[in-house]
Every structure is written in C-alpha cells, then in structure tokens.
Design an enzyme around this catalytic site. Structure first.
Site, PDB file in Angstrom:
ATOM      1  CE1 TYR A 174      -4.165  -1.901   1.153  1.00  0.00           C
ATOM      2  CE2 TYR A 174      -2.441  -3.380   1.898  1.00  0.00           C
ATOM      3  CZ  TYR A 174      -3.755  -3.138   1.579  1.00  0.00           C
ATOM      4  OH  TYR A 174      -4.677  -4.153   1.691  1.00  0.00           O
ATOM      5  CG  HIS A 194      -8.426   0.607  -2.795  1.00  0.00           C
ATOM      6  ND1 HIS A 194      -9.189  -0.380  -2.201  1.00  0.00           N
ATOM      7  CD2 HIS A 194      -9.270   1.629  -3.075  1.00  0.00           C
ATOM      8  CE1 HIS A 194     -10.446   0.037  -2.126  1.00  0.00           C
ATOM      9  NE2 HIS A 194     -10.519   1.253  -2.638  1.00  0.00           N
ATOM     10  CE  LYS A 251      -5.624  -4.984  -4.812  1.00  0.00           C
ATOM     11  NZ  LYS A 251      -6.142  -3.634  -4.767  1.00  0.00           N
TER      12      LYS A 251
END
Length: 286
Positions: free
Chosen positions: A223, A231, A262
C-alpha cells in the site's frame, strides 16, 4: 519496549497501546483476530489480540523496539492441581468476583425493569380492567405498579461476563531469541523466510505499508499509505531468483493483477541481499 507474545509459531500483541504504537510509529499493520466481548459470534469486526506476520515480528525485533516472550504458565494442569492452595484461592477469588458482578447486574436490571413498568402501569391496568368487564367481573381501582409486575427473574445465563485481553498481573515469562530457531519461533534460517523477510524489509524501507497477500494469491499486499485510507497498488510474489516460471504461471498472475486492478511484483533476492523486482501488468490496463 513492545511486548510480543509467541504461541505455537504465531506472534500476538495484546496491549492496545502497543498495537496503536506499532501502526502509528512503525507502519506495521498486523491483523486483529480476537472476538468482541459483546458480539462474540460475529467476525465482521474483530478486536485484540493483534496477530503479526513473522516478517513484521522480526522487523520490530531487529529494530530493537520489541521483544518476543513466551508464557511459562500455559502448561496443562497436573492431576493434583485441584488441590493446590494457590489454585483453589484463585478459583475462589474468581467465583466471588463473578457473584458480585451478577448481583450488580441483577440490581441494575431490576431498576430498569421497574422504571419501564412504571411508564406502562396505567395502560396495563386499563387492559386488565377491560378484561374484567368482558368477563362480567366488578371493576377494581388501578393497581399499583408493584402489583402489576410479576416477580422479576434475571437468569445467570444472561449475565454479561468481561473477557480481559491482558492479564492484570504478569505471569512467568521467558524471552525468545528470534535469531535462533526454536519450537516457539522456527523461522530463523529458513530460506523461504529469509527471502520473504528481505523483500518485506526492502518494501518497508521504501515507505510502503505491507500486509498479508493471501486473499489475492500473493505473499504481500503493498500500500502507498495506511490501508484504512488507500487501496493496495501491488501484489508481491516472492520467489527464488533462478526458479523457473512457466508461461502459464506468468499469464495467471498477470490476469490476477489485472482483475483486481493491481500490479504484480515478482520479487527475488540476490546472493548479496539485493532485492530485484519485475512488474507484470496487462498492456490495456489503465
């Protein structure tokens, strides 16, 4: 000094001040795994203790801000433990405390019940008078609130019991050396742990917050700030530098990262301890 208790190869922080300090001062998040005393059957909101990853625990110990401890009193009771005067004294003190708590809750529940019946007394009396009229009985004056209420019963099963998250008095404890493998802390020297720790340490030194990545199929979630506000940007997978990686595995982890928006980091450690990163990202991902 932050006190970390180890039990069956797991590390826990029981003190709320230590848990707050770990997060605010050292960017270590951990995972709350304890049930709430008032709602023990739910798992949406959890409380102390705070369970730490082996890498989180080692980082704190290596920085010199935490010490690992094991409790020497957590042993099975012997057959004759019930005759130990100290044990009997502790049981008697506990039972006395429970009885005092029950009597206090009984008194408060009775007062609350009496106040509630006082507000409903007139309505209850009117209802009873209408029933008597329907049965042809003579109407009686309104009863007093005390006459309207049956004998109050407060079962012991309904009593609230306090579940302490920390001992009021410390028991016998022994410090655990995290540098040496032991029954309580077997990670030291294991190649997989050493690799994961080097990756964790390198990411932490870059200013990131790191948590377990098991729910996304990785080793860590990375993070840019506190997970309560951000997020995760990366899914970190730790693997030996020369380990083979098939095309199917590359496609799998790449698709995994794109589905959750991601970037996947393939992390490996050189012989000199340098951490190398390879990022995987779908070319069409924004």
């Amino acid at each position: 000094m932050i006190r970390i208790h180890v039990l069956e190869e797991k590390a826990f922080v029981w003190n709320s001040s230590d848990a707050q300090r770990i997060r605010e001062e050292h960017r270590i998040v951990g995972t709350l795994v304890g049930a709430l005393a008032r709602k023990p059957q739910q798992n949406a909101r959890l409380g102390l203790p705070l369970q730490l990853l082996p890498e989180e625990t080692r980082l704190l110990a290596e920085k010199g801000v935490a010490t690992l401890l094991k409790n020497l009193t957590l042993q099975p009771l012997a057959d004759d433990a019930g005759q130990d005067p100290l044990f009997l004294e502790a049981v008697a003190a506990y039972e006395k405390e429970q009885e005092e708590s029950y009597q206090e809750q009984l008194r408060l529940a009775g007062e609350q019940r009496k106040a509630l019946m006082g507000t409903l007394a007139e309505r209850i009396a009117e209802g009873r008078a209408k029933k008597r009229q329907r049965r042809g009985e003579e109407a009686n004056p309104l009863s007093e609130p005390a006459d309207l209420e049956p004998r109050f019963v407060f079962p012991r099963e309904a009593m609230m019991v306090q579940l302490p998250t920390e001992r009021t008095q410390r028991g016998q404890e022994e410090e655990v050396d995290w540098r040496l493998p032991s029954k309580e802390w077997p990670y030291s020297g294991q190649p997989e742990h050493e690799m994961r720790y080097r990756v964790f340490q390198n990411l932490w030194e870059r200013g990131y917050y790191i948590t377990s990545g098991s729910k996304f199929g990785g080793d860590f979630l990375v993070y840019p700030g506190d997970p309560m506000r951000f997020h995760a940007h990366f899914i970190a997978l730790c693997m030996p530098r020369d380990a083979p990686l098939s095309l199917c595995d590359i496609i799998s982890v790449g698709r995994l990262g794109s589905n959750v928006k991601k970037t996947v980091l393939l992390c490996s450690v050189d012989e000199d301890g340098t951490v190398a990163y390879t990022s995987l990202q779908w070319s069409g991902m924004q």
